[in-house]
Scaffold this motif. Structure first.
Motif, short mmCIF file in Angstrom:
data_model
loop_
_atom_site.label_atom_id
_atom_site.label_comp_id
_atom_site.label_asym_id
_atom_site.label_seq_id
_atom_site.Cartn_x
_atom_site.Cartn_y
_atom_site.Cartn_z
N LEU A 176 -3.23 -63.63 -33.82
CA LEU A 176 -3.20 -63.01 -32.41
C LEU A 176 -3.52 -64.03 -31.43
CD1 LEU A 176 -3.70 -60.44 -30.84
CD2 LEU A 176 -6.15 -60.61 -31.04
N PHE A 177 -2.52 -63.97 -30.31
CA PHE A 177 -2.49 -64.72 -29.25
C PHE A 177 -2.82 -63.82 -28.07
CE2 PHE A 177 -0.41 -67.81 -31.81
CZ PHE A 177 -0.72 -69.06 -31.13
N VAL A 178 -3.78 -64.15 -27.14
CA VAL A 178 -4.00 -63.48 -25.96
C VAL A 178 -3.68 -64.38 -24.55
CG1 VAL A 178 -5.61 -62.26 -24.57
CG2 VAL A 178 -5.80 -62.33 -27.02
N SER B 137 6.02 -70.23 -27.79
CA SER B 137 6.70 -69.56 -26.75
C SER B 137 6.82 -67.78 -27.33
CB SER B 137 7.92 -70.11 -26.67
OG SER B 137 8.82 -69.22 -26.20
N SER B 138 7.16 -67.33 -26.41
CA SER B 138 7.41 -65.75 -26.77
C SER B 138 8.72 -65.45 -26.81
CB SER B 138 6.77 -64.73 -25.80
OG SER B 138 7.13 -65.08 -24.24
N MET B 139 9.71 -66.51 -26.84
CA MET B 139 11.04 -66.60 -26.77
C MET B 139 11.66 -65.97 -28.42
SD MET B 139 12.38 -69.39 -24.40
CE MET B 139 14.33 -68.87 -24.47
N LYS B 140 12.33 -65.17 -28.44
CA LYS B 140 12.65 -64.63 -29.73
C LYS B 140 13.58 -65.59 -30.37
CE LYS B 140 12.41 -61.66 -33.09
NZ LYS B 140 11.26 -61.46 -33.85
N SER C 264 7.36 -69.60 -32.18
CA SER C 264 7.42 -68.23 -31.44
C SER C 264 6.81 -67.19 -31.90
CB SER C 264 9.09 -68.19 -31.50
OG SER C 264 9.50 -67.53 -32.68
N ARG C 265 6.29 -66.19 -30.81
CA ARG C 265 5.83 -65.06 -31.33
C ARG C 265 6.37 -63.50 -30.69
NH1 ARG C 265 1.63 -66.33 -27.51
NH2 ARG C 265 3.26 -66.99 -26.26
N ASP C 266 5.98 -62.67 -31.32
CA ASP C 266 6.45 -61.33 -30.91
C ASP C 266 5.52 -60.76 -29.82
OD1 ASP C 266 8.51 -60.39 -32.42
OD2 ASP C 266 7.08 -60.39 -34.24
N LEU C 267 5.91 -60.54 -28.59
CA LEU C 267 5.23 -60.16 -27.44
C LEU C 267 4.91 -58.80 -27.65
CD1 LEU C 267 4.40 -61.39 -24.80
CD2 LEU C 267 6.25 -60.72 -23.94
N ILE C 268 3.73 -58.31 -27.22
CA ILE C 268 3.23 -57.06 -27.01
C ILE C 268 2.59 -57.03 -25.85
CG2 ILE C 268 1.76 -55.47 -28.25
CD1 ILE C 268 1.99 -56.82 -30.68
N CYS C 269 3.19 -56.18 -24.89
CA CYS C 269 2.59 -55.98 -23.37
C CYS C 269 3.33 -54.58 -22.97
CB CYS C 269 3.29 -57.18 -22.47
SG CYS C 269 5.05 -57.33 -22.45
N TYR D 78 12.06 -57.26 -30.58
CA TYR D 78 10.98 -57.58 -31.38
C TYR D 78 10.66 -56.60 -32.59
CZ TYR D 78 10.01 -60.40 -27.13
OH TYR D 78 9.90 -61.19 -26.20
N ASP D 79 10.96 -57.22 -33.77
CA ASP D 79 10.98 -56.10 -34.88
C ASP D 79 9.46 -55.72 -35.27
OD1 ASP D 79 13.52 -56.90 -35.14
OD2 ASP D 79 13.38 -58.57 -36.46
N ILE D 80 8.37 -56.61 -34.92
CA ILE D 80 7.01 -56.02 -35.55
C ILE D 80 6.92 -54.65 -34.30
CG2 ILE D 80 6.07 -57.43 -33.43
CD1 ILE D 80 3.58 -57.76 -35.16
N LEU D 81 7.48 -54.65 -33.17
CA LEU D 81 7.28 -53.53 -32.65
C LEU D 81 8.17 -52.42 -32.95
CD1 LEU D 81 6.96 -55.08 -28.83
CD2 LEU D 81 5.10 -54.19 -30.53
N LYS D 82 9.45 -52.66 -33.31
CA LYS D 82 10.32 -51.73 -33.75
C LYS D 82 9.84 -51.04 -35.05
CE LYS D 82 14.27 -53.67 -35.01
NZ LYS D 82 15.52 -54.19 -34.74
#
Length: 248
Positions: free
Chosen positions: A7-9, A188-191, A208-213, A225-229
């Protein structure tokens, strides 16, 4: 049989509230002002929510790991002034000096408590600068402020998180400066970043990371972002993936 994640904040800071260490249980909690009165709470704050969740769910976290806090000082460190708002005039009142000393002391106590409790710190630059259009001199000035007002509170970190997700090339003089300054994990949050670079032998790692916002979850921009989908926005598919034992 578990799926690991980190988890990144990002853009972590406070303005109208602050963190404290509760003397009764030595847990970090938040003080917020409500109707003109201060109240201590473990709600509405990512640190206290995660801490409480891990305490109540044994076995969820590996070695009590919590997350990575990407610190900026655009507001303040944990709600405390660490020196940036002190006037540069030659004469500063005794009260201001005492307040500054107390704020720095409390901020360091909280940082040490968080590190001992499984949290890790990362640099998100001092002024949340966008690398799309900043010069090397501006980056150096920004990092001078980071070391003066932030690093002295949270301690050393080798993690660097790009504000706004705008990465810079490894041959860029700004990248070389940051790498030479001790940062060797760049996030980065660039996919479109190639995470296979993590396995190359080199003096740095790009991830890179999946962005949740808000923009992603509320506006359903989940095609990136596959993790959200697959998991967050589509819980039925997540349940199906879990039953089928899919690990990726």
């Amino acid at each position: 049989g578990k799926i690991p994640f980190v988890l990144f904040v990002d853009d972590f800071g406070y303005s109208s509230s602050r963190l404290i260490i509760d003397d009764e249980d030595m847990q970090v909690k938040m003080i917020k002002v409500k109707n003109g009165n201060e109240e201590i709470t473990e709600d509405n704050n990512v640190i206290t929510i995660i801490n409480k969740f891990v305490r109540e769910n044994e076995g969820f976290s590996f070695n009590n790991a919590k997350g990575v806090l990407s610190i900026v000082d655009s507001e303040s460190i944990f709600g405390y002034n660490t020196g940036r708002n002190i006037s540069k005039r030659s004469r500063i009142s005794t009260d201001k000096i005492k307040k500054l000393s107390n704020d720095i002391y409390e901020a360091k106590r909280i940082a040490d408590n968080l590190k001992n409790d499984g949290w890790i710190f990362a640099c998100n630059t001092y002024g949340n600068i966008d690398f799309k259009d900043v010069t090397l001199n501006l980056v150096k000035n920004d990092m001078d402020n980071w070391y003066r007002y932030v690093s002295n509170i949270i301690g050393y970190t080798n993690l660097f998180v790009y504000p706004s997700g705008n990465v810079i090339d490894k041959n860029d003089e700004r990248f070389k400066y940051l790498n030479d300054s001790g940062f060797n994990i760049f996030c980065s949050s660039m996919k479109k970043m190639n995470n296979k670079d993590c396995f190359k032998i080199q003096p740095y790692v790009n991830i890179s990371r999946d962005l949740i916002c808000y923009d992603i979850t509320s506006l359903h921009h989940n095609e990136y972002y596959d993790i959200l989908k697959d998991i967050i926005i589509n819980p039925r598919k997540a349940k199906k993936l879990y039953k089928e034992g899919i690990r990726e």
